[in-house]
Design an enzyme around this catalytic site. Structure first.
Site, PDB file in Angstrom:
ATOM      1  N   ASN A 163       1.019  -1.173  -0.067  1.00  0.00           N
ATOM      2  CA  ASN A 163       0.172   0.093   0.005  1.00  0.00           C
ATOM      3  C   ASN A 163       0.802   1.297  -0.061  1.00  0.00           C
ATOM      4  O   ASN A 163       0.288   2.237  -0.331  1.00  0.00           O
ATOM      5  CB  ASN A 163      -1.129   0.156   1.105  1.00  0.00           C
ATOM      6  N   ASP A 224      10.875 -17.543   3.219  1.00  0.00           N
ATOM      7  CA  ASP A 224      11.351 -18.211   4.197  1.00  0.00           C
ATOM      8  C   ASP A 224      13.001 -18.189   4.024  1.00  0.00           C
ATOM      9  O   ASP A 224      13.687 -18.236   4.906  1.00  0.00           O
ATOM     10  CB  ASP A 224      10.867 -19.592   4.264  1.00  0.00           C
ATOM     11  N   GLU A 259       5.773  -3.736  11.579  1.00  0.00           N
ATOM     12  CA  GLU A 259       4.637  -3.115  11.563  1.00  0.00           C
ATOM     13  C   GLU A 259       3.468  -3.952  11.006  1.00  0.00           C
ATOM     14  O   GLU A 259       3.618  -4.055   9.807  1.00  0.00           O
ATOM     15  CB  GLU A 259       4.979  -1.942  10.934  1.00  0.00           C
ATOM     16  N   CYS A 293      -2.933   0.637   7.108  1.00  0.00           N
ATOM     17  CA  CYS A 293      -3.027   0.011   8.244  1.00  0.00           C
ATOM     18  C   CYS A 293      -3.675   0.648   9.503  1.00  0.00           C
ATOM     19  O   CYS A 293      -4.231   0.545  10.427  1.00  0.00           O
ATOM     20  CB  CYS A 293      -1.478  -0.455   8.993  1.00  0.00           C
TER      21      CYS A 293
HETATM   22  P1  NAP Z   1       1.201  -9.224   3.157  1.00  0.00           P
HETATM   23  O1  NAP Z   1       0.450  -9.853   2.396  1.00  0.00           O
HETATM   24  O2  NAP Z   1       1.653  -9.655   4.605  1.00  0.00           O
HETATM   25  O3  NAP Z   1       2.733  -8.808   2.467  1.00  0.00           O
HETATM   26  C1  NAP Z   1       3.804  -8.076   3.001  1.00  0.00           C
HETATM   27  C2  NAP Z   1       5.124  -8.456   2.336  1.00  0.00           C
HETATM   28  O4  NAP Z   1       5.613  -9.571   2.991  1.00  0.00           O
HETATM   29  C3  NAP Z   1       5.123  -8.318   1.049  1.00  0.00           C
HETATM   30  O5  NAP Z   1       6.419  -7.992   0.379  1.00  0.00           O
HETATM   31  C4  NAP Z   1       5.044 -10.063   0.791  1.00  0.00           C
HETATM   32  O6  NAP Z   1       5.438 -10.474  -0.506  1.00  0.00           O
HETATM   33  C5  NAP Z   1       5.844 -10.519   1.823  1.00  0.00           C
HETATM   34  N1  NAP Z   1       5.654 -11.971   2.544  1.00  0.00           N
HETATM   35  C6  NAP Z   1       4.361 -12.623   2.296  1.00  0.00           C
HETATM   36  N2  NAP Z   1       4.590 -13.751   2.761  1.00  0.00           N
HETATM   37  C7  NAP Z   1       5.827 -13.810   3.066  1.00  0.00           C
HETATM   38  C8  NAP Z   1       6.703 -14.741   3.826  1.00  0.00           C
HETATM   39  N3  NAP Z   1       6.313 -16.184   4.170  1.00  0.00           N
HETATM   40  N4  NAP Z   1       8.309 -14.605   4.388  1.00  0.00           N
HETATM   41  C9  NAP Z   1       8.419 -13.040   4.061  1.00  0.00           C
HETATM   42  N5  NAP Z   1       7.907 -12.336   3.672  1.00  0.00           N
HETATM   43  C10 NAP Z   1       6.406 -12.501   3.046  1.00  0.00           C
HETATM   44  O7  NAP Z   1       0.589  -7.666   3.553  1.00  0.00           O
HETATM   45  P2  NAP Z   1       0.339  -6.632   2.275  1.00  0.00           P
HETATM   46  O8  NAP Z   1      -0.877  -7.431   1.733  1.00  0.00           O
HETATM   47  O9  NAP Z   1       1.508  -6.403   1.444  1.00  0.00           O
HETATM   48  O10 NAP Z   1      -0.072  -5.572   3.092  1.00  0.00           O
HETATM   49  C11 NAP Z   1      -1.306  -5.460   3.756  1.00  0.00           C
HETATM   50  C12 NAP Z   1      -1.158  -5.884   5.267  1.00  0.00           C
HETATM   51  O11 NAP Z   1      -0.187  -5.124   5.754  1.00  0.00           O
HETATM   52  C13 NAP Z   1      -2.373  -5.368   6.035  1.00  0.00           C
HETATM   53  O12 NAP Z   1      -2.821  -6.139   7.172  1.00  0.00           O
HETATM   54  C14 NAP Z   1      -1.848  -4.110   6.547  1.00  0.00           C
HETATM   55  O13 NAP Z   1      -2.738  -3.628   8.049  1.00  0.00           O
HETATM   56  C15 NAP Z   1      -0.631  -4.245   6.942  1.00  0.00           C
HETATM   57  N6  NAP Z   1       0.101  -3.027   6.639  1.00  0.00           N
HETATM   58  C16 NAP Z   1       0.751  -2.425   8.227  1.00  0.00           C
HETATM   59  C17 NAP Z   1       1.353  -1.225   8.056  1.00  0.00           C
HETATM   60  C18 NAP Z   1       2.026  -0.707   9.203  1.00  0.00           C
HETATM   61  O14 NAP Z   1       2.715   0.080   9.337  1.00  0.00           O
HETATM   62  N7  NAP Z   1       1.561  -1.265  10.628  1.00  0.00           N
HETATM   63  C19 NAP Z   1       1.400  -0.599   7.132  1.00  0.00           C
HETATM   64  C20 NAP Z   1       1.019  -0.906   5.740  1.00  0.00           C
HETATM   65  C21 NAP Z   1       0.248  -2.308   5.606  1.00  0.00           C
HETATM   66  P3  NAP Z   1       4.508 -10.762  -1.653  1.00  0.00           P
HETATM   67  O15 NAP Z   1       3.952  -9.498  -1.989  1.00  0.00           O
HETATM   68  O16 NAP Z   1       5.255 -11.358  -2.684  1.00  0.00           O
HETATM   69  O17 NAP Z   1       3.383 -11.725  -1.125  1.00  0.00           O
HETATM   70  O1  G3P Z   2      -0.537   1.843   6.116  1.00  0.00           O
HETATM   71  C1  G3P Z   2       0.449   2.716   6.058  1.00  0.00           C
HETATM   72  C2  G3P Z   2       0.798   3.326   7.242  1.00  0.00           C
HETATM   73  O2  G3P Z   2       2.053   3.423   7.220  1.00  0.00           O
HETATM   74  C3  G3P Z   2      -0.272   4.472   7.281  1.00  0.00           C
HETATM   75  O3  G3P Z   2       0.278   5.737   7.092  1.00  0.00           O
HETATM   76  O4  G3P Z   2       0.331   7.993   6.851  1.00  0.00           O
HETATM   77  O5  G3P Z   2      -1.550   6.731   5.788  1.00  0.00           O
HETATM   78  O6  G3P Z   2      -1.228   6.796   8.314  1.00  0.00           O
HETATM   79  P1  G3P Z   2      -0.689   6.953   6.979  1.00  0.00           P
END
Ligand code: NAP
Ligand code: G3P
Length: 483
Positions: A163, A224, A259, A293
């Site tokens: 995102n 992994d 995160e 997020c």
């Molecule tokens: P995701 O599916 O967990 O993927 C995140 C990253 O991890 C991608 O680069 C993904 O690669 C990689 N990944 C997937 N499986 C993995 C494994 N087994 N080992 C190592 N890396 C692996 O998350 P997303 O769909 O990209 O993002 C949405 C989620 O992220 C939401 O839950 C959101 O809340 C969270 N998020 C949190 C924050 C924060 O700052 N707290 C910010 C943004 C998003 P691939 O793309 O190749 O699968």
């Molecule tokens: O989900 C991405 C997180 O970093 C949110 O950033 O600035 O949109 O609250 P912001």
């Protein structure tokens, strides 16, 4: 800087050991626009052998980089930031195409990233250490002096989500470089074209060979290998809680910053400024179609204020433009069909359980109308799960105690908002919320990016935010001088 026009098909390669390369077996991942399914580019799907080469190259280059003067590191980062800003339109257009982020927000992300990089470089110059004298401790000898400095961890594995394909990648890579580390960068697959363009800008800025290595490929296939690699000294991950929690169990003794997901509540008391609350909640819940997020993902409103708040929210939600990112619509298609299906299923379940549809619940492909649900009960998935889409459940509560109880019952603990004009109530509630940050009379958000940003429970581990990232990507080194 290769200014690839995003109207053409972008066949990108990876920076591996100082060279832009195809991968050895020619396997590639083709990426399509979430908006219209048009193929926009492809990236290599690296093999385990190439992942090993990336880690080895980062380890080798890091040894020299760790000796580089801080002001030289700062100058590299400043040139990187300048290159990004110079190419903000073309990189912003790639972000827009790749993750369906509205054009203005996509370009803003490039500029925000450049600001982050510059602030990191400046703050990195001030990562001073300590000097402790032995006699400052009861009975301690004056003959001992401790010189405490900060040193790099070695090689940082930076794994980013779809995102914010630039901001949440550079927020790891910039502090890692400023503290003298090497980097292995695993972008989200849907976001890797944008991530590669970001690294093109870094290489053009004078990046030393092998210092940053891109490992594209499905996380489910190479994740992994990366996470358990013995040549990795720190993992900085942003993504879903399920992915992150599983990773933490595989990483062994390697320090992690995670995160993860969120289910940020907005608690609204009866004395709140409801116009301000409605504006903040709408922006907090629906920007980038809720794919943040830190999005507000539930409203816990006191019964007395509920009808008026819902009416104001309805008005604002229905004013949101729904359409395509190139038209700068507020609500754009979600990242993929699976995500859209998940959001739709949560809406349908809540309605089946008696929730009231105030607005929305329409869909065209991955494009979902912003949906407002009132009188949602705590039996519904949408009260607890992270939809990562444009849906906002309103849960009516009898008092602040009930609001706090429901807020804290969540598996997540990223941020929360509290809307009230009673500053004592605001602090009283904030002090009881089990989250990383509480926004008083404002929407939940990460920025400004030097603020500490953290989640507790299943929302994360460790802290981001410029100075906090610099500290988590370096460690103390102590020399004790004995006279
Ligand atoms: P995701 O599916 O967990 O993927 C995140 C990253 O991890 C991608 O680069 C993904 O690669 C990689 N990944 C997937 N499986 C993995 C494994 N087994 N080992 C190592 N890396 C692996 O998350 P997303 O769909 O990209 O993002 C949405 C989620 O992220 C939401 O839950 C959101 O809340 C969270 N998020 C949190 C924050 C924060 O700052 N707290 C910010 C943004 C998003 P691939 O793309 O190749 O699968
Ligand atoms: O989900 C991405 C997180 O970093 C949110 O950033 O600035 O949109 O609250 P912001």
């Amino acid at each position: 800087m290769t200014t690839t026009s995003v109207e053409t098909f972008s066949q990108k390669n990876v920076l591996l050991n100082g060279e832009w390369r195809e991968n050895e077996n020619g396997n590639r991942i083709t990426l399509a626009s979430p908006s219209n399914g048009k193929e926009i580019g492809s990236v290599p799907a690296l093999t385990e052998k190439e992942v090993n080469e990336a880690v080895e190259a980062a380890n080798t280059a890091q040894k020299e980089w760790a000796k580089t003067a801080l002001h030289e590191r700062k100058q590299l980062l400043f040139r990187w930031a300048d290159n990004l800003v110079e190419n903000k339109e073309v990189i912003g257009s790639m972000i827009m195409q790749e993750v369906a982020k509205k054009k203005s927000s996509a370009i803003d992300e490039v500029v925000r990233t450049a600001d982050f990089i510059r602030h990191t470089a400046e703050e990195g110059l001030r990562l001073t250490g300590d000097l402790l004298t032995g006699d400052s401790y009861n009975g301690g000898p004056a003959s001992k002096t401790a010189q405490v400095s900060r040193v790099p961890l070695g090689v940082v594995l930076a794994i980013s989500p779809f995102n914010y394909p630039l901001n949440l990648s550079a927020s790891k890579i910039a502090p890692a470089l400023m503290t003298g580390n090497g980097v292995v960068f695993k972008p989200a697959t849907q976001g890797s074209l944008s991530g590669i363009m970001m690294i093109e800008a870094l290489e053009q800025a004078g990046l030393p060979e092998g210092l940053v290595n891109i490992t594209t490929g499905r996380g489910s296939e190479i994740g992994d290998v990366l996470v358990t690699h013995k040549g990795i000294d720190q993992i900085s991950f942003t993504g879903g809680s399920e992915t992150g929690v599983s990773m933490s169990q595989k990483a062994g003794m390697v320090p992690l910053v995670l995160e993860l997901g969120g289910k940020d509540p907005a608690i609204v008391l009866e004395d709140a400024d409801l116009d301000k609350a409605a504006k903040e909640i709408t922006g907090g819940a629906f920007s980038y179609s809720g794919q943040r997020c830190t999005a507000i993902k539930r409203v816990l409103v006191k019964e007395e204020a509920a009808d008026e708040l819902v009416a104001k929210l309805k008005e604002k939600v229905e004013a949101l433009a729904v359409g395509q990112p190139e038209d700068d619509a507020d609500i754009t298609p979600l990242i993929n069909e699976k995500s859209a299906d998940n959001v739709e299923s949560m809406i349908e379940e809540a309605l089946d359980q008696g929730a009231e549809l105030i607005s929305g619940n329409e869909r065209q492909g991955n494009l979902l109308a912003p949906t407002l649900l009132d009188k949602v009960t705590t039996d519904s998935r949408v009260a607890w799960e992270e939809p990562f889409g444009p849906v906002l459940p309103i849960i009516r509560v009898k008092g602040e105690e009930e609001a706090i109880q429901i807020a804290n019952e969540s598996e997540y603990g990223l941020q929360a908002s509290v809307f009230t004009q009673d500053i004592n109530a605001a602090h009283r509630i904030a002090d009881q919320l089990e989250v990383g940050s509480v926004q008083l009379n404002g929407k939940t958000s990460r920025g400004p990016d030097h603020f500490p940003f953290l989640g507790v429970k299943n929302s994360g581990l460790g802290v981001q935010g410029v100075r906090y990232s610099l500290l988590s990507l370096s460690r103390e080194k102590v020399k004790v001088l004995n006279e």
